[in-house]
Scaffold this motif. Structure first.
Motif, PDB file in Angstrom:
ATOM      1  N   ILE A   1       0.745  -1.275  -0.131  1.00  0.00           N
ATOM      2  CA  ILE A   1      -0.006  -0.137  -0.016  1.00  0.00           C
ATOM      3  C   ILE A   1       1.008   1.133   0.030  1.00  0.00           C
ATOM      4  N   GLY A   2       1.939   1.200   0.769  1.00  0.00           N
ATOM      5  CA  GLY A   2       2.764   2.436   0.798  1.00  0.00           C
ATOM      6  C   GLY A   2       3.467   2.610  -0.500  1.00  0.00           C
ATOM      7  N   GLN A   3       3.844   1.499  -1.089  1.00  0.00           N
ATOM      8  CA  GLN A   3       4.770   1.644  -2.511  1.00  0.00           C
ATOM      9  C   GLN A   3       3.689   2.287  -3.476  1.00  0.00           C
ATOM     10  N   ALA A   4       2.367   2.035  -3.116  1.00  0.00           N
ATOM     11  CA  ALA A   4       1.461   2.406  -4.288  1.00  0.00           C
ATOM     12  C   ALA A   4       1.132   3.861  -4.324  1.00  0.00           C
ATOM     13  N   VAL A   5       1.399   4.601  -3.310  1.00  0.00           N
ATOM     14  CA  VAL A   5       0.825   5.981  -3.098  1.00  0.00           C
ATOM     15  C   VAL A   5       1.794   6.910  -4.085  1.00  0.00           C
ATOM     16  N   ASP A   6       1.063   7.483  -4.730  1.00  0.00           N
ATOM     17  CA  ASP A   6       1.495   8.256  -5.861  1.00  0.00           C
ATOM     18  C   ASP A   6       0.841   9.521  -5.859  1.00  0.00           C
ATOM     19  N   ARG A   7       1.287  10.706  -6.612  1.00  0.00           N
ATOM     20  CA  ARG A   7       0.766  11.928  -6.827  1.00  0.00           C
ATOM     21  C   ARG A   7      -0.831  12.087  -7.132  1.00  0.00           C
ATOM     22  N   PHE A   8      -1.218  11.402  -8.269  1.00  0.00           N
ATOM     23  CA  PHE A   8      -2.608  11.655  -8.665  1.00  0.00           C
ATOM     24  C   PHE A   8      -3.390  10.728  -8.158  1.00  0.00           C
TER      25      PHE A   8
ATOM     26  N   ARG B   1      -2.242  10.719   7.865  1.00  0.00           N
ATOM     27  CA  ARG B   1      -2.876  11.308   6.862  1.00  0.00           C
ATOM     28  C   ARG B   1      -1.916  11.385   5.462  1.00  0.00           C
ATOM     29  N   ILE B   2      -2.212  10.790   4.496  1.00  0.00           N
ATOM     30  CA  ILE B   2      -1.266  10.881   3.316  1.00  0.00           C
ATOM     31  C   ILE B   2      -1.922  11.545   2.125  1.00  0.00           C
ATOM     32  N   TYR B   3      -1.356  12.604   1.583  1.00  0.00           N
ATOM     33  CA  TYR B   3      -1.741  13.374   0.660  1.00  0.00           C
ATOM     34  C   TYR B   3      -0.699  13.952  -0.227  1.00  0.00           C
ATOM     35  N   ASN B   4      -1.084  14.674  -1.466  1.00  0.00           N
ATOM     36  CA  ASN B   4       0.029  15.135  -2.154  1.00  0.00           C
ATOM     37  C   ASN B   4      -0.330  16.654  -1.951  1.00  0.00           C
ATOM     38  N   ASP B   5       0.667  17.564  -1.678  1.00  0.00           N
ATOM     39  CA  ASP B   5       0.452  18.997  -1.654  1.00  0.00           C
ATOM     40  C   ASP B   5       0.867  19.871  -3.205  1.00  0.00           C
ATOM     41  N   GLY B   6       0.993  19.150  -3.964  1.00  0.00           N
ATOM     42  CA  GLY B   6       1.167  19.678  -5.235  1.00  0.00           C
ATOM     43  C   GLY B   6       2.564  19.678  -5.613  1.00  0.00           C
TER      44      GLY B   6
ATOM     45  N   THR C   1       4.928  17.377  -3.383  1.00  0.00           N
ATOM     46  CA  THR C   1       5.196  16.198  -3.250  1.00  0.00           C
ATOM     47  C   THR C   1       4.303  15.270  -2.046  1.00  0.00           C
ATOM     48  N   THR C   2       4.453  13.983  -1.797  1.00  0.00           N
ATOM     49  CA  THR C   2       3.559  13.199  -1.068  1.00  0.00           C
ATOM     50  C   THR C   2       4.002  13.597   0.462  1.00  0.00           C
ATOM     51  N   VAL C   3       2.987  13.977   1.076  1.00  0.00           N
ATOM     52  CA  VAL C   3       3.165  14.258   2.769  1.00  0.00           C
ATOM     53  C   VAL C   3       2.442  13.243   3.418  1.00  0.00           C
ATOM     54  N   VAL C   4       3.080  12.945   4.462  1.00  0.00           N
ATOM     55  CA  VAL C   4       2.608  11.869   5.653  1.00  0.00           C
ATOM     56  C   VAL C   4       2.624  12.388   6.817  1.00  0.00           C
TER      57      VAL C   4
END
Length: 81
Positions: free
Chosen positions: A37-44, A63-68, A70-73
């Motif tokens: 799951i962690g390896q699958a997290v991506d920008r879009f 909370r895992i998200y993209n801030d525009g 980079t990916t933020v955890v």
């Protein structure tokens, strides 16, 4: 196709095809599945809230998200309720 790349496709499709912006993940699986799951997290992809076992029930932990850029955890802090 490897597990992380298949998950990446699924997560991306949730956002790009289905318009889903937030996903709540209750990961009750092996450590290997959590790594996939962690390896699958991506920008879009949608924002993820990841839950884990708390003292009485599953609680949001990450909370895992993209801030525009980079990916933020982020660690989710419980309200203390």
């Amino acid at each position: 196709m490897t597990h992380p790349s298949r998950l990446k496709d699924i997560f991306t499709n949730l956002n790009q095809i289905h318009g889903i912006e937030k996903v709540h993940l209750l990961v009750c699986a092996s450590n290997a599945a959590c790594v996939y799951i962690g390896q699958a997290v991506d920008r879009f992809q949608p924002e993820f809230t990841v839950y884990d076992y708390g003292t009485e029930m599953m609680e949001p932990k990450l909370r895992i998200y993209n801030d525009g850029n980079t990916t933020v955890v982020e660690c989710v802090i419980a309200d203390g309720a």
